[in-house]
Design an enzyme around this catalytic site. Structure first.
Site, PDB file in Angstrom:
ATOM      1  N   GLY A   8      11.556  -7.096 -11.277  1.00 18.17           N
ATOM      2  CA  GLY A   8      10.167  -6.639 -11.083  1.00 18.17           C
ATOM      3  C   GLY A   8       9.504  -6.226 -12.380  1.00 18.17           C
ATOM      4  N   GLY A  11       5.727  -6.390 -12.789  1.00 16.82           N
ATOM      5  CA  GLY A  11       4.892  -5.522 -11.957  1.00 16.82           C
ATOM      6  C   GLY A  11       4.473  -4.263 -12.708  1.00 16.82           C
ATOM      7  N   ASP A  58      15.388 -15.190  -9.607  1.00 14.74           N
ATOM      8  CA  ASP A  58      14.726 -14.748  -8.381  1.00 14.74           C
ATOM      9  C   ASP A  58      15.660 -13.813  -7.615  1.00 14.74           C
ATOM     10  N   ALA A  82       9.899  -6.430  -5.405  1.00  9.98           N
ATOM     11  CA  ALA A  82       9.653  -6.359  -3.964  1.00  9.98           C
ATOM     12  C   ALA A  82       8.363  -7.094  -3.646  1.00  9.98           C
ATOM     13  N   SER A 125      10.642   4.150  -1.047  1.00 13.03           N
ATOM     14  CA  SER A 125       9.205   4.429  -0.942  1.00 13.03           C
ATOM     15  C   SER A 125       8.883   5.481   0.116  1.00 13.03           C
ATOM     16  N   GLU A 127       6.601   5.136   2.063  1.00  6.64           N
ATOM     17  CA  GLU A 127       6.235   4.390   3.288  1.00  6.64           C
ATOM     18  C   GLU A 127       7.341   4.490   4.335  1.00  6.64           C
ATOM     19  N   TYR A 149       6.928  -3.839   5.830  1.00  5.55           N
ATOM     20  CA  TYR A 149       7.294  -3.382   4.482  1.00  5.55           C
ATOM     21  C   TYR A 149       8.109  -2.086   4.565  1.00  5.55           C
ATOM     22  N   LYS A 153      11.961  -1.380   3.447  1.00  8.46           N
ATOM     23  CA  LYS A 153      12.356  -0.355   2.464  1.00  8.46           C
ATOM     24  C   LYS A 153      13.425   0.579   3.039  1.00  8.46           C
ATOM     25  N   HIS A 179       2.001   5.694  -6.700  1.00  6.67           N
ATOM     26  CA  HIS A 179       1.664   5.954  -8.101  1.00  6.67           C
ATOM     27  C   HIS A 179       0.889   4.771  -8.653  1.00  6.67           C
ATOM     28  N   ARG A 184      -2.204  -1.151 -12.256  1.00  8.86           N
ATOM     29  CA  ARG A 184      -2.047  -1.318 -10.817  1.00  8.86           C
ATOM     30  C   ARG A 184      -2.672  -2.650 -10.393  1.00  8.86           C
TER      31      ARG A 184
HETATM   32  P1  NDP Z   1       4.345  -4.609  -8.022  1.00  7.95           P
HETATM   33  O1  NDP Z   1       3.883  -5.305  -6.791  1.00  7.95           O
HETATM   34  O2  NDP Z   1       3.362  -4.344  -9.115  1.00  7.95           O
HETATM   35  O3  NDP Z   1       5.576  -5.423  -8.660  1.00  7.95           O
HETATM   36  C1  NDP Z   1       6.513  -6.069  -7.852  1.00  7.95           C
HETATM   37  C2  NDP Z   1       7.407  -6.890  -8.738  1.00  7.95           C
HETATM   38  O4  NDP Z   1       8.370  -7.589  -7.930  1.00  7.95           O
HETATM   39  C3  NDP Z   1       6.671  -7.971  -9.551  1.00  7.95           C
HETATM   40  O5  NDP Z   1       7.236  -8.036 -10.834  1.00  7.95           O
HETATM   41  C4  NDP Z   1       6.986  -9.233  -8.771  1.00  7.95           C
HETATM   42  O6  NDP Z   1       6.903 -10.411  -9.541  1.00  7.95           O
HETATM   43  C5  NDP Z   1       8.433  -8.941  -8.391  1.00  7.95           C
HETATM   44  N1  NDP Z   1       8.964  -9.829  -7.364  1.00  7.95           N
HETATM   45  C6  NDP Z   1       8.472 -10.070  -6.126  1.00  7.95           C
HETATM   46  N2  NDP Z   1       9.233 -10.964  -5.486  1.00  7.95           N
HETATM   47  C7  NDP Z   1      10.229 -11.322  -6.338  1.00  7.95           C
HETATM   48  C8  NDP Z   1      11.334 -12.203  -6.255  1.00  7.95           C
HETATM   49  N3  NDP Z   1      11.570 -12.921  -5.161  1.00  7.95           N
HETATM   50  N4  NDP Z   1      12.158 -12.298  -7.321  1.00  7.95           N
HETATM   51  C9  NDP Z   1      11.937 -11.572  -8.435  1.00  7.95           C
HETATM   52  N5  NDP Z   1      10.914 -10.725  -8.579  1.00  7.95           N
HETATM   53  C10 NDP Z   1      10.064 -10.604  -7.534  1.00  7.95           C
HETATM   54  O7  NDP Z   1       5.016  -3.246  -7.549  1.00  7.95           O
HETATM   55  P2  NDP Z   1       5.109  -1.833  -8.298  1.00  7.95           P
HETATM   56  O8  NDP Z   1       5.424  -2.030  -9.717  1.00  7.95           O
HETATM   57  O9  NDP Z   1       3.946  -1.007  -7.904  1.00  7.95           O
HETATM   58  O10 NDP Z   1       6.363  -1.183  -7.549  1.00  7.95           O
HETATM   59  C11 NDP Z   1       7.692  -1.382  -8.031  1.00  7.95           C
HETATM   60  C12 NDP Z   1       8.670  -1.123  -6.904  1.00  7.95           C
HETATM   61  O11 NDP Z   1       8.519   0.198  -6.411  1.00  7.95           O
HETATM   62  C13 NDP Z   1       8.496  -2.023  -5.676  1.00  7.95           C
HETATM   63  O12 NDP Z   1       9.776  -2.241  -5.117  1.00  7.95           O
HETATM   64  C14 NDP Z   1       7.650  -1.198  -4.721  1.00  7.95           C
HETATM   65  O13 NDP Z   1       7.856  -1.604  -3.394  1.00  7.95           O
HETATM   66  C15 NDP Z   1       8.205   0.182  -5.017  1.00  7.95           C
HETATM   67  N6  NDP Z   1       7.312   1.296  -4.802  1.00  7.95           N
HETATM   68  C16 NDP Z   1       6.084   1.314  -5.403  1.00  7.95           C
HETATM   69  C17 NDP Z   1       5.267   2.412  -5.275  1.00  7.95           C
HETATM   70  C18 NDP Z   1       3.916   2.457  -5.912  1.00  7.95           C
HETATM   71  O14 NDP Z   1       3.106   3.319  -5.504  1.00  7.95           O
HETATM   72  N7  NDP Z   1       3.618   1.634  -6.919  1.00  7.95           N
HETATM   73  C19 NDP Z   1       5.704   3.596  -4.495  1.00  7.95           C
HETATM   74  C20 NDP Z   1       7.027   3.464  -3.931  1.00  7.95           C
HETATM   75  C21 NDP Z   1       7.795   2.360  -4.099  1.00  7.95           C
HETATM   76  P3  NDP Z   1       5.507 -11.216  -9.703  1.00  7.95           P
HETATM   77  O15 NDP Z   1       4.781 -10.573 -10.849  1.00  7.95           O
HETATM   78  O16 NDP Z   1       5.983 -12.583  -9.988  1.00  7.95           O
HETATM   79  O17 NDP Z   1       4.744 -11.088  -8.412  1.00  7.95           O
HETATM   80  P1  GDR Z   2      -0.048   1.907   0.344  1.00 11.72           P
HETATM   81  O1  GDR Z   2      -1.162   1.641  -0.787  1.00 11.72           O
HETATM   82  O2  GDR Z   2      -0.232   1.081   1.529  1.00 11.72           O
HETATM   83  O3  GDR Z   2       0.028   3.397   0.522  1.00 11.72           O
HETATM   84  O4  GDR Z   2       1.275   1.379  -0.378  1.00 11.72           O
HETATM   85  P2  GDR Z   2      -2.643   1.064  -0.699  1.00 11.72           P
HETATM   86  O5  GDR Z   2      -3.304   1.454  -1.962  1.00 11.72           O
HETATM   87  O6  GDR Z   2      -2.663  -0.372  -0.313  1.00 11.72           O
HETATM   88  O7  GDR Z   2      -3.287   1.878   0.543  1.00 11.72           O
HETATM   89  C1  GDR Z   2      -3.417   3.295   0.513  1.00 11.72           C
HETATM   90  C2  GDR Z   2      -4.277   3.754   1.695  1.00 11.72           C
HETATM   91  O8  GDR Z   2      -5.636   3.336   1.481  1.00 11.72           O
HETATM   92  C3  GDR Z   2      -6.153   2.833   2.712  1.00 11.72           C
HETATM   93  N1  GDR Z   2      -7.241   1.892   2.441  1.00 11.72           N
HETATM   94  C4  GDR Z   2      -7.133   0.723   1.799  1.00 11.72           C
HETATM   95  N2  GDR Z   2      -6.078   0.132   1.212  1.00 11.72           N
HETATM   96  C5  GDR Z   2      -6.279  -1.064   0.599  1.00 11.72           C
HETATM   97  N3  GDR Z   2      -5.248  -1.660  -0.028  1.00 11.72           N
HETATM   98  N4  GDR Z   2      -7.501  -1.689   0.596  1.00 11.72           N
HETATM   99  C6  GDR Z   2      -8.592  -1.128   1.185  1.00 11.72           C
HETATM  100  O9  GDR Z   2      -9.685  -1.691   1.181  1.00 11.72           O
HETATM  101  C7  GDR Z   2      -8.405   0.143   1.808  1.00 11.72           C
HETATM  102  N5  GDR Z   2      -9.249   0.986   2.477  1.00 11.72           N
HETATM  103  C8  GDR Z   2      -8.529   2.042   2.851  1.00 11.72           C
HETATM  104  C9  GDR Z   2      -4.941   2.175   3.372  1.00 11.72           C
HETATM  105  O10 GDR Z   2      -5.196   1.983   4.771  1.00 11.72           O
HETATM  106  C10 GDR Z   2      -3.860   3.177   3.059  1.00 11.72           C
HETATM  107  O11 GDR Z   2      -3.864   4.210   4.019  1.00 11.72           O
HETATM  108  C11 GDR Z   2       1.536   1.620  -1.757  1.00 11.72           C
HETATM  109  C12 GDR Z   2       2.324   0.405  -2.290  1.00 11.72           C
HETATM  110  O12 GDR Z   2       2.444   0.532  -3.689  1.00 11.72           O
HETATM  111  C13 GDR Z   2       3.705   0.356  -1.656  1.00 11.72           C
HETATM  112  O13 GDR Z   2       4.461  -0.666  -2.286  1.00 11.72           O
HETATM  113  C14 GDR Z   2       4.394   1.719  -1.884  1.00 11.72           C
HETATM  114  O14 GDR Z   2       5.657   1.722  -1.308  1.00 11.72           O
HETATM  115  C15 GDR Z   2       3.536   2.823  -1.281  1.00 11.72           C
HETATM  116  O15 GDR Z   2       2.264   2.808  -1.912  1.00 11.72           O
HETATM  117  C16 GDR Z   2       4.139   4.199  -1.482  1.00 11.72           C
END
Ligand code: NDP
Ligand code: GDR
Length: 327
Positions: A8, A11, A58, A82, A125, A127, A149, A153, A179, A184
């Site tokens: 990842g 990401g 992958d 993820a 997470s 979630e 999702y 998790k 976060h 993002r």
């Molecule tokens: P992102 O969606 O920004 O990044 C996800 C990463 O996973 C990307 O690098 C993506 O690659 C890679 N990926 C997806 N599918 C595959 C695959 N089949 N093989 C290899 N790599 C793959 O997520 P975040 O950086 O925000 O989050 C990082 C992790 O933390 C995730 O597991 C997320 O679920 C978890 N998480 C995130 C939170 C948040 O608020 N950000 C909170 C709690 C947990 P590509 O660029 O090619 O799509």
């Molecule tokens: P979340 O993040 O689902 O908590 O997952 P997201 O920012 O998508 O949604 C947060 C809240 O905002 C409400 N919402 C909207 N969300 C999106 N995306 N678009 C909209 O237009 C919108 N309007 C309102 C949603 O309903 C939700 O309640 C993130 C991801 O990073 C996960 O991978 C991670 O595990 C969790 O945070 C912790």
């Protein structure tokens, strides 16, 4: 020099974690999957950087992970890959499970078979708490996931705990609350709002369509959170930790902060579109990071208003520079 393997890496979190670990002097191997359009904008600065290797592969392919770990022999592995966008997990539940659930098992199997001494971090997470059973949520709060999702998790979390208990792996699970950052993805609500506010500021659009404005999240700053991941793998024993700020805000308050940072009145620019409502919502999340503070010495450094202002400023800069691919 210790080697670290990051899935990842393209990401949000992977890119910040790679920055942090390179600055700590580690040799970083980042797994990059093939895409038709490989901009990988978050790690463009790392391509060719000293001590950093971007490798093809992958998460869904156990043979690939096993081969890479055999070749690289890392000391640490961070599993951040993820399918992480909650709404898409209803569109493609099996694909989500294959990466977000079974992908974790692939990592653990590869580690167990190649070198059970590798220290593993699993990106769990908030979630998983879903329809929350208590507030605030701690490491002891029961799970009640509300999306494919979230369910995936939960599998990832429990299989990590199980491999720790079954095989003695050093496998830590970080239960991170939302976060955000300038890196993002654009689909997540914070960045969707800061980017729209920047375009509205420059007269490029007038409205942004959102779903549930009442939902509340405990939003922290991603660079602070990757620091917690690193601390977890440097403890004497692997454990689970909640990482959160302990403060939550509604989506409405997020809009107020983002538009306010650019001297705009949010209420003139938001419209509700039912397409952004979810089949099952997580209404409110609030974490208690007391254990992380006590055992890891971790505390968030960046507050909500400061983070949203930074994100809005970065998006305004992008809009002014005509950068459209950093999404
Ligand atoms: P992102 O969606 O920004 O990044 C996800 C990463 O996973 C990307 O690098 C993506 O690659 C890679 N990926 C997806 N599918 C595959 C695959 N089949 N093989 C290899 N790599 C793959 O997520 P975040 O950086 O925000 O989050 C990082 C992790 O933390 C995730 O597991 C997320 O679920 C978890 N998480 C995130 C939170 C948040 O608020 N950000 C909170 C709690 C947990 P590509 O660029 O090619 O799509
Ligand atoms: P979340 O993040 O689902 O908590 O997952 P997201 O920012 O998508 O949604 C947060 C809240 O905002 C409400 N919402 C909207 N969300 C999106 N995306 N678009 C909209 O237009 C919108 N309007 C309102 C949603 O309903 C939700 O309640 C993130 C991801 O990073 C996960 O991978 C991670 O595990 C969790 O945070 C912790």
């Amino acid at each position: 020099m210790d080697r670290v393997f990051i899935t990842g890496v393209t990401g949000q979190d992977g890119s910040y974690l790679a920055d942090l670990l390179l600055s700590e002097g580690l040799e970083v191997f980042g797994l990059v999957r093939r895409k038709a359009d490989a901009t990988n904008w978050r790690i463009r600065h790392l391509d060719g950087a000293e001590g950093c290797h971007l490798i093809d592969g992958d998460l869904t392919d156990l043979s690939c992970l096993t081969r890479l770990l055999t070749e690289i022999r890392p000391r640490y592995l961070f599993n951040l890959a993820a399918q992480s966008f909650v709404p898409f997990s209803w569109d493609a539940p099996l694909a989500t499970a294959e990466v977000t659930a079974t992908g974790v098992l692939n990592v653990l199997e590869a580690v167990r078979n190649v070198d059970p001494g590798i220290r593993v971090y699993q990106a769990s997470s908030s979630e998983m708490f879903g329809k929350v059973r208590e507030t605030p949520q701690t490491e002891e709060t029961p799970f009640y996931p509300r999306s494919p999702y979230g369910v995936s998790k939960c599998f990832g979390h429990y299989i990590t705990v199980n491999y720790r208990e079954s095989y003695g792996l050093f496998a830590a699970s970080g239960i991170l609350f939302n976060h955000e950052s300038e890196r993002r993805g654009l689909a997540f609500v914070t960045r969707k709002v800061t980017y729209a506010a920047a375009r509205i500021k420059r007269g490029l659009q007038d409205k942004v369509a959102l779903g549930n404005l009442d939902s509340a999240r405990d939003w922290g700053y991603a660079p602070d959170y990757v620091r917690a991941m690193w601390l977890m793998l440097n403890q004497d024993a692997p454990e689970d930790y909640v990482i959160a700020t302990g403060v939550n805000h509604t989506v409405r308050e997020l809009c107020e902060a983002a538009f306010g940072a650019l001297d705009l009145d949010w209420s003139k620019h938001i419209e509700i579109d039912e397409r952004f409502l979810r089949p099952a919502e997580v209404n409110t999340l609030l974490g208690n990071p007391a254990k992380a503070k006590l055992q890891l010495g971790w505390e968030p450094a960046t507050g909500f208003a400061q983070m949203i202002a930074k994100m809005a400023a970065a998006d305004l800069k992008r809009v002014d520079a005509g950068i459209t691919w950093e999404i």
